[in-house]
Design a protein around this motif. Structure first.
Motif, PDB file in Angstrom:
ATOM      1  N   SER A   1       0.834  -1.202   0.000  1.00 13.09           N
ATOM      2  CA  SER A   1       0.000   0.000   0.000  1.00 13.09           C
ATOM      3  C   SER A   1       0.869   1.253   0.000  1.00 13.09           C
ATOM      4  O   SER A   1       0.578   2.233  -0.701  1.00 13.09           O
ATOM      5  N   VAL A   2       1.952   1.226   0.771  1.00 17.12           N
ATOM      6  CA  VAL A   2       2.876   2.365   0.828  1.00 17.12           C
ATOM      7  C   VAL A   2       3.561   2.561  -0.515  1.00 17.12           C
ATOM      8  O   VAL A   2       3.729   3.698  -0.979  1.00 17.12           O
ATOM      9  N   VAL A   3       3.939   1.468  -1.172  1.00 19.42           N
ATOM     10  CA  VAL A   3       4.568   1.563  -2.489  1.00 19.42           C
ATOM     11  C   VAL A   3       3.617   2.196  -3.498  1.00 19.42           C
ATOM     12  O   VAL A   3       3.999   3.094  -4.258  1.00 19.42           O
ATOM     13  N   ALA A   4       2.361   1.737  -3.520  1.00 16.99           N
ATOM     14  CA  ALA A   4       1.381   2.278  -4.463  1.00 16.99           C
ATOM     15  C   ALA A   4       1.170   3.771  -4.239  1.00 16.99           C
ATOM     16  O   ALA A   4       1.155   4.564  -5.198  1.00 16.99           O
ATOM     17  N   PHE A   5       1.027   4.177  -2.983  1.00 22.69           N
ATOM     18  CA  PHE A   5       0.837   5.590  -2.673  1.00 22.69           C
ATOM     19  C   PHE A   5       2.044   6.421  -3.098  1.00 22.69           C
ATOM     20  O   PHE A   5       1.897   7.488  -3.715  1.00 22.69           O
ATOM     21  N   THR A   6       3.244   5.927  -2.803  1.00 20.46           N
ATOM     22  CA  THR A   6       4.456   6.686  -3.104  1.00 20.46           C
ATOM     23  C   THR A   6       4.665   6.838  -4.608  1.00 20.46           C
ATOM     24  O   THR A   6       5.010   7.920  -5.098  1.00 20.46           O
ATOM     25  N   ILE A   7       4.464   5.759  -5.354  1.00 14.08           N
ATOM     26  CA  ILE A   7       4.619   5.837  -6.816  1.00 14.08           C
ATOM     27  C   ILE A   7       3.589   6.794  -7.399  1.00 14.08           C
ATOM     28  O   ILE A   7       3.889   7.587  -8.301  1.00 14.08           O
TER      29      ILE A   7
END
Length: 240
Positions: A138-144
Protein backbone atom coordinates in the motif's frame (compact mmCIF):
# COMPACT_ATOMS: atom_id res chain seq x y z
CA UNK A 1 1.80 -18.81 4.64
CA UNK A 2 0.17 -19.28 8.06
CA UNK A 3 2.99 -17.33 9.71
CA UNK A 4 2.63 -14.57 7.12
CA UNK A 5 -1.06 -13.99 7.74
CA UNK A 6 -0.76 -14.40 11.52
CA UNK A 7 1.82 -11.61 11.67
CA UNK A 8 -0.48 -9.39 9.60
CA UNK A 9 -3.35 -10.10 12.01
CA UNK A 10 -1.20 -9.22 15.03
CA UNK A 11 0.01 -6.04 13.36
CA UNK A 12 -3.48 -4.87 12.41
CA UNK A 13 -5.01 -5.75 15.78
CA UNK A 14 -2.38 -3.75 17.68
CA UNK A 15 -1.94 -0.76 15.36
CA UNK A 16 -5.34 -0.13 13.70
CA UNK A 17 -5.74 3.22 15.45
CA UNK A 18 -2.25 4.34 14.41
CA UNK A 19 -2.92 3.22 10.83
CA UNK A 20 -6.03 5.41 10.72
CA UNK A 21 -4.01 8.44 11.88
CA UNK A 22 -1.16 7.71 9.45
CA UNK A 23 -3.59 7.32 6.54
CA UNK A 24 -5.40 10.56 7.46
CA UNK A 25 -2.07 12.43 7.65
CA UNK A 26 -1.13 11.14 4.19
CA UNK A 27 -4.44 12.31 2.72
CA UNK A 28 -4.08 15.75 4.33
CA UNK A 29 -0.48 16.28 3.17
CA UNK A 30 -1.27 15.10 -0.36
CA UNK A 31 -4.19 17.54 -0.53
CA UNK A 32 -1.88 20.34 0.64
CA UNK A 33 0.62 19.55 -2.11
CA UNK A 34 -2.14 19.93 -4.69
CA UNK A 35 -3.85 22.99 -3.23
CA UNK A 36 -1.07 24.88 -1.41
CA UNK A 37 2.32 23.55 -2.52
CA UNK A 38 4.32 25.71 -0.12
CA UNK A 39 7.86 24.95 1.04
CA UNK A 40 6.41 23.90 4.40
CA UNK A 41 3.97 21.46 2.73
CA UNK A 42 6.75 19.89 0.63
CA UNK A 43 9.07 19.47 3.60
CA UNK A 44 6.23 18.07 5.69
CA UNK A 45 5.54 15.45 3.02
CA UNK A 46 9.19 14.40 3.03
CA UNK A 47 9.15 14.15 6.84
CA UNK A 48 6.01 12.05 6.49
CA UNK A 49 7.72 9.76 3.97
CA UNK A 50 10.68 9.31 6.34
CA UNK A 51 8.24 8.38 9.12
CA UNK A 52 6.09 6.14 6.88
CA UNK A 53 8.99 4.08 5.54
CA UNK A 54 10.59 4.00 8.99
CA UNK A 55 7.28 2.68 10.38
CA UNK A 56 7.27 -0.18 7.88
CA UNK A 57 10.91 -0.96 8.70
CA UNK A 58 10.70 -0.80 12.50
CA UNK A 59 7.08 -1.44 13.47
CA UNK A 60 5.84 -3.72 10.70
CA UNK A 61 8.93 -5.83 10.00
CA UNK A 62 11.17 -5.52 13.08
CA UNK A 63 8.39 -5.75 15.68
CA UNK A 64 5.42 -7.67 14.27
CA UNK A 65 7.02 -9.72 11.50
CA UNK A 66 10.03 -10.94 13.49
CA UNK A 67 8.86 -14.57 13.16
CA UNK A 68 9.15 -14.45 9.36
CA UNK A 69 12.28 -15.65 7.61
CA UNK A 70 14.65 -12.84 6.60
CA UNK A 71 12.52 -10.16 8.24
CA UNK A 72 15.70 -8.27 9.12
CA UNK A 73 16.61 -7.98 5.43
CA UNK A 74 13.20 -6.49 4.64
CA UNK A 75 13.47 -4.17 7.62
CA UNK A 76 16.84 -2.98 6.32
CA UNK A 77 15.33 -2.50 2.84
CA UNK A 78 12.63 -0.17 4.12
CA UNK A 79 15.03 1.53 6.51
CA UNK A 80 17.20 2.36 3.50
CA UNK A 81 14.24 3.95 1.72
CA UNK A 82 13.55 6.03 4.86
CA UNK A 83 17.19 7.20 4.86
CA UNK A 84 16.94 8.13 1.17
CA UNK A 85 13.94 10.34 2.00
CA UNK A 86 15.85 11.81 4.93
CA UNK A 87 18.71 12.70 2.58
CA UNK A 88 16.18 14.20 0.17
CA UNK A 89 14.72 16.29 3.00
CA UNK A 90 18.08 17.95 3.69
CA UNK A 91 19.24 18.29 0.08
CA UNK A 92 15.89 19.28 -1.46
CA UNK A 93 16.53 16.99 -4.44
CA UNK A 94 12.85 16.24 -5.09
CA UNK A 95 11.04 19.61 -5.48
CA UNK A 96 7.51 18.10 -5.67
CA UNK A 97 6.69 20.14 -8.78
CA UNK A 98 3.34 19.15 -10.27
CA UNK A 99 3.24 17.17 -13.50
CA UNK A 100 -0.33 17.11 -14.85
CA UNK A 101 0.39 14.58 -17.63
CA UNK A 102 -0.69 11.37 -15.87
CA UNK A 103 -3.68 12.16 -13.60
CA UNK A 104 -5.54 8.88 -14.28
CA UNK A 105 -2.64 6.57 -13.46
CA UNK A 106 -1.72 8.64 -10.40
CA UNK A 107 -5.36 8.48 -9.28
CA UNK A 108 -5.43 4.69 -9.64
CA UNK A 109 -2.26 4.40 -7.55
CA UNK A 110 -3.71 6.72 -4.88
CA UNK A 111 -6.79 4.50 -4.70
CA UNK A 112 -4.88 1.23 -4.31
CA UNK A 113 -4.22 1.45 -0.55
CA UNK A 114 -8.02 1.54 -0.12
CA UNK A 115 -8.68 -1.12 -2.77
CA UNK A 116 -6.40 -3.58 -0.97
CA UNK A 117 -8.67 -4.03 2.09
CA UNK A 118 -11.80 -3.99 -0.09
CA UNK A 119 -10.47 -6.83 -2.23
CA UNK A 120 -9.42 -8.77 0.86
CA UNK A 121 -12.95 -8.37 2.22
CA UNK A 122 -14.50 -9.31 -1.17
CA UNK A 123 -12.63 -12.62 -1.22
CA UNK A 124 -13.89 -13.57 2.22
CA UNK A 125 -11.19 -12.30 4.57
CA UNK A 126 -11.97 -10.44 7.79
CA UNK A 127 -10.17 -7.94 9.98
CA UNK A 128 -7.55 -8.26 11.39
CA UNK A 129 -6.30 -10.95 9.00
CA UNK A 130 -6.44 -8.83 5.84
CA UNK A 131 -4.45 -6.21 3.94
CA UNK A 132 -4.75 -2.59 5.10
CA UNK A 133 -3.69 0.92 4.08
CA UNK A 134 -0.40 1.01 6.00
CA UNK A 135 1.39 -2.06 4.75
CA UNK A 136 4.38 -2.34 2.38
CA UNK A 137 2.53 -2.70 -0.94
CA UNK A 138 0.00 0.00 0.00
CA UNK A 139 2.88 2.36 0.83
CA UNK A 140 4.57 1.56 -2.49
CA UNK A 141 1.38 2.28 -4.46
CA UNK A 142 0.84 5.59 -2.67
CA UNK A 143 4.46 6.69 -3.10
CA UNK A 144 4.62 5.84 -6.82
CA UNK A 145 1.32 7.68 -7.36
CA UNK A 146 2.62 10.72 -5.50
CA UNK A 147 5.90 10.85 -7.41
CA UNK A 148 4.10 10.29 -10.72
CA UNK A 149 1.84 13.28 -10.00
CA UNK A 150 4.86 15.39 -9.04
CA UNK A 151 7.38 13.96 -11.50
CA UNK A 152 9.04 17.07 -12.89
CA UNK A 153 12.11 15.85 -11.01
CA UNK A 154 12.13 12.82 -8.75
CA UNK A 155 14.64 10.83 -6.74
CA UNK A 156 15.38 7.94 -9.10
CA UNK A 157 16.84 5.88 -6.26
CA UNK A 158 13.47 5.84 -4.48
CA UNK A 159 11.79 4.77 -7.74
CA UNK A 160 14.25 1.91 -8.26
CA UNK A 161 13.68 0.59 -4.73
CA UNK A 162 9.89 0.84 -4.90
CA UNK A 163 9.53 -0.59 -8.41
CA UNK A 164 11.77 -3.48 -7.37
CA UNK A 165 9.44 -4.13 -4.44
CA UNK A 166 6.36 -3.88 -6.64
CA UNK A 167 7.66 -6.53 -9.01
CA UNK A 168 8.29 -8.86 -6.05
CA UNK A 169 4.49 -8.86 -5.75
CA UNK A 170 4.42 -11.50 -8.51
CA UNK A 171 5.89 -14.10 -6.17
CA UNK A 172 3.57 -13.13 -3.29
CA UNK A 173 0.53 -13.90 -5.43
CA UNK A 174 1.57 -17.56 -5.49
CA UNK A 175 3.45 -18.04 -2.22
CA UNK A 176 1.10 -16.18 0.15
CA UNK A 177 -2.09 -16.25 -1.96
CA UNK A 178 -2.46 -12.47 -2.24
CA UNK A 179 -4.13 -11.74 -5.61
CA UNK A 180 -4.50 -8.12 -4.44
CA UNK A 181 -0.81 -7.65 -5.26
CA UNK A 182 -1.62 -8.03 -8.94
CA UNK A 183 -3.03 -4.49 -8.69
CA UNK A 184 0.34 -3.08 -7.70
CA UNK A 185 2.29 -5.10 -10.26
CA UNK A 186 -0.10 -4.02 -13.04
CA UNK A 187 0.21 -0.31 -12.30
CA UNK A 188 3.97 -0.55 -11.88
CA UNK A 189 4.59 -1.52 -15.52
CA UNK A 190 3.49 1.81 -17.07
CA UNK A 191 4.87 3.73 -14.08
CA UNK A 192 8.37 2.32 -14.62
CA UNK A 193 8.26 3.37 -18.26
CA UNK A 194 7.02 6.89 -17.53
CA UNK A 195 9.57 7.55 -14.78
CA UNK A 196 12.54 6.45 -16.82
CA UNK A 197 11.26 8.14 -19.96
CA UNK A 198 11.08 11.44 -18.05
CA UNK A 199 14.54 10.86 -16.61
CA UNK A 200 16.06 10.23 -20.03
CA UNK A 201 14.32 13.27 -21.51
CA UNK A 202 15.67 15.49 -18.72
CA UNK A 203 19.24 14.22 -18.79
CA UNK A 204 20.15 13.53 -22.40
CA UNK A 205 21.20 16.42 -24.64
CA UNK A 206 19.53 17.14 -27.96
CA UNK A 207 22.60 16.06 -29.93
CA UNK A 208 22.20 12.54 -28.50
CA UNK A 209 18.69 12.16 -29.88
CA UNK A 210 19.49 8.74 -31.39
CA UNK A 211 20.63 7.40 -28.00
CA UNK A 212 17.50 8.75 -26.36
CA UNK A 213 15.38 7.02 -28.99
CA UNK A 214 17.21 3.73 -28.49
CA UNK A 215 16.82 4.02 -24.71
CA UNK A 216 13.12 4.72 -25.16
CA UNK A 217 12.69 1.55 -27.22
CA UNK A 218 14.67 -0.41 -24.64
CA UNK A 219 12.27 0.77 -21.92
CA UNK A 220 9.28 -0.17 -24.07
CA UNK A 221 10.74 -3.65 -24.62
CA UNK A 222 11.43 -4.07 -20.89
CA UNK A 223 7.87 -3.10 -20.00
CA UNK A 224 6.46 -5.44 -22.67
CA UNK A 225 8.41 -8.34 -21.16
CA UNK A 226 7.17 -7.48 -17.67
CA UNK A 227 3.65 -7.08 -19.06
CA UNK A 228 3.76 -10.54 -20.67
CA UNK A 229 4.74 -12.18 -17.38
CA UNK A 230 1.99 -10.19 -15.63
CA UNK A 231 -0.60 -11.29 -18.21
CA UNK A 232 0.38 -14.94 -17.76
CA UNK A 233 0.01 -14.53 -13.99
CA UNK A 234 -3.40 -12.87 -14.38
CA UNK A 235 -4.73 -15.59 -16.70
CA UNK A 236 -3.52 -18.32 -14.37
CA UNK A 237 -5.21 -16.65 -11.40
CA UNK A 238 -8.49 -16.14 -13.29
CA UNK A 239 -8.40 -19.73 -14.52
CA UNK A 240 -8.25 -21.18 -11.00
Amino acid sequence: METFWNTIAQYNESTWWAQILITAAGILLTALLYRRPTVWAKRSMKIYMVFLNGWIALVYYAMYCDTRNYHYVLSAFWGTVALIWLWDLFTGYTPFERNPKYPMLAGVLYAMPFLYPLLSWARGMEFPMMTTTVMPCSVVAFTIGLLLAFSRKVNLLVILFLCHWALIAFSKVYVYKIPEDLLLASATVPAIYLFFKNYIAQNLHKETKLSARLMNWFLILMCIVIGVFLSITLFQEVGK
